[in-house]
Design a protein around this motif. Structure first.
Motif, PDB file in Angstrom:
ATOM      1  N   GLN A  25       0.797  -1.217   0.000  1.00 19.18           N
ATOM      2  CA  GLN A  25       0.000   0.000   0.000  1.00 19.18           C
ATOM      3  C   GLN A  25       0.838   1.279   0.000  1.00 19.18           C
ATOM      4  O   GLN A  25       0.281   2.372  -0.014  1.00 19.18           O
ATOM      5  N   ALA A  26       2.156   1.187   0.024  1.00 16.68           N
ATOM      6  CA  ALA A  26       3.008   2.373   0.119  1.00 16.68           C
ATOM      7  C   ALA A  26       2.786   3.338  -1.033  1.00 16.68           C
ATOM      8  O   ALA A  26       2.772   4.556  -0.844  1.00 16.68           O
ATOM      9  N   GLU A  27       2.599   2.824  -2.242  1.00 18.38           N
ATOM     10  CA  GLU A  27       2.371   3.707  -3.387  1.00 18.38           C
ATOM     11  C   GLU A  27       1.071   4.489  -3.246  1.00 18.38           C
ATOM     12  O   GLU A  27       1.009   5.673  -3.572  1.00 18.38           O
ATOM     13  N   VAL A  28       0.036   3.840  -2.767  1.00 20.81           N
ATOM     14  CA  VAL A  28      -1.258   4.504  -2.585  1.00 20.81           C
ATOM     15  C   VAL A  28      -1.144   5.581  -1.510  1.00 20.81           C
ATOM     16  O   VAL A  28      -1.661   6.684  -1.665  1.00 20.81           O
ATOM     17  N   ILE A  29      -0.449   5.273  -0.438  1.00 16.58           N
ATOM     18  CA  ILE A  29      -0.304   6.223   0.655  1.00 16.58           C
ATOM     19  C   ILE A  29       0.487   7.446   0.201  1.00 16.58           C
ATOM     20  O   ILE A  29       0.089   8.581   0.448  1.00 16.58           O
ATOM     21  N   THR A  30       1.620   7.224  -0.477  1.00 17.13           N
ATOM     22  CA  THR A  30       2.456   8.357  -0.889  1.00 17.13           C
ATOM     23  C   THR A  30       1.814   9.163  -2.012  1.00 17.13           C
ATOM     24  O   THR A  30       2.079  10.345  -2.137  1.00 17.13           O
ATOM     25  N   ARG A  31       0.986   8.527  -2.819  1.00 20.67           N
ATOM     26  CA  ARG A  31       0.318   9.247  -3.902  1.00 20.67           C
ATOM     27  C   ARG A  31      -0.664  10.278  -3.352  1.00 20.67           C
ATOM     28  O   ARG A  31      -0.851  11.351  -3.918  1.00 20.67           O
ATOM     29  N   ASN A  32      -1.284   9.995  -2.235  1.00 20.40           N
ATOM     30  CA  ASN A  32      -2.300  10.873  -1.675  1.00 20.40           C
ATOM     31  C   ASN A  32      -1.757  11.885  -0.664  1.00 20.40           C
ATOM     32  O   ASN A  32      -2.520  12.694  -0.150  1.00 20.40           O
ATOM     33  N   LEU A  33      -0.477  11.846  -0.356  1.00 16.39           N
ATOM     34  CA  LEU A  33       0.117  12.793   0.578  1.00 16.39           C
ATOM     35  C   LEU A  33       0.963  13.795  -0.197  1.00 16.39           C
ATOM     36  O   LEU A  33       1.840  13.414  -0.962  1.00 16.39           O
ATOM     37  N   SER A  34       0.712  15.056   0.021  1.00 21.01           N
ATOM     38  CA  SER A  34       1.524  16.060  -0.662  1.00 21.01           C
ATOM     39  C   SER A  34       2.848  16.240   0.076  1.00 21.01           C
ATOM     40  O   SER A  34       2.909  16.166   1.299  1.00 21.01           O
ATOM     41  N   ARG A  46       5.850  -2.433  -4.029  1.00 21.62           N
ATOM     42  CA  ARG A  46       4.738  -3.375  -4.232  1.00 21.62           C
ATOM     43  C   ARG A  46       5.266  -4.801  -4.453  1.00 21.62           C
ATOM     44  O   ARG A  46       4.740  -5.759  -3.884  1.00 21.62           O
ATOM     45  N   ALA A  47       6.318  -4.941  -5.253  1.00 21.81           N
ATOM     46  CA  ALA A  47       6.891  -6.266  -5.509  1.00 21.81           C
ATOM     47  C   ALA A  47       7.469  -6.876  -4.228  1.00 21.81           C
ATOM     48  O   ALA A  47       7.265  -8.063  -3.950  1.00 21.81           O
ATOM     49  N   MET A  48       8.170  -6.060  -3.442  1.00 22.90           N
ATOM     50  CA  MET A  48       8.716  -6.553  -2.179  1.00 22.90           C
ATOM     51  C   MET A  48       7.595  -6.924  -1.209  1.00 22.90           C
ATOM     52  O   MET A  48       7.686  -7.922  -0.496  1.00 22.90           O
TER      53      MET A  48
END
Length: 76
Positions: A25-34, A46-48
């Motif tokens: 979920q790291a990509e989703v979290i960082t995408r929504n935080l400025s 995501r792969a890891m």
């Protein structure tokens, strides 16, 4: 395998489950935080995460099945 070593391996596997979910979920979290610095390798987390989650889940299932098989061979 000794009981202590098996317990340690299971504990590590249980701790890797939420870590794997967090990495997925790291990509989703960082995408929504400025203001958050994006990863230079976008799909790596995501792969890891998938690898850790799959490995830990498979280890826990296999360990449980081994314990169940050992218990089935034990006379009452």
């Amino acid at each position: 395998m000794s009981s202590l070593k098996r317990s340690l391996h299971r504990s590590v596997a249980v701790l890797l489950l939420p870590l794997g979910l967090l990495l997925i979920q790291a990509e989703v979290i960082t995408r929504n935080l400025s203001g958050v610095v994006e990863s230079p390798v976008p799909g790596l987390s995501r792969a890891m995460g998938i690898a850790l989650l799959t490995g830990a889940a498979l280890y826990l299932v296999a360990s449980g099945l081994r314990q169940l098989a050992a218990a089935a061979d034990t006379p009452f």
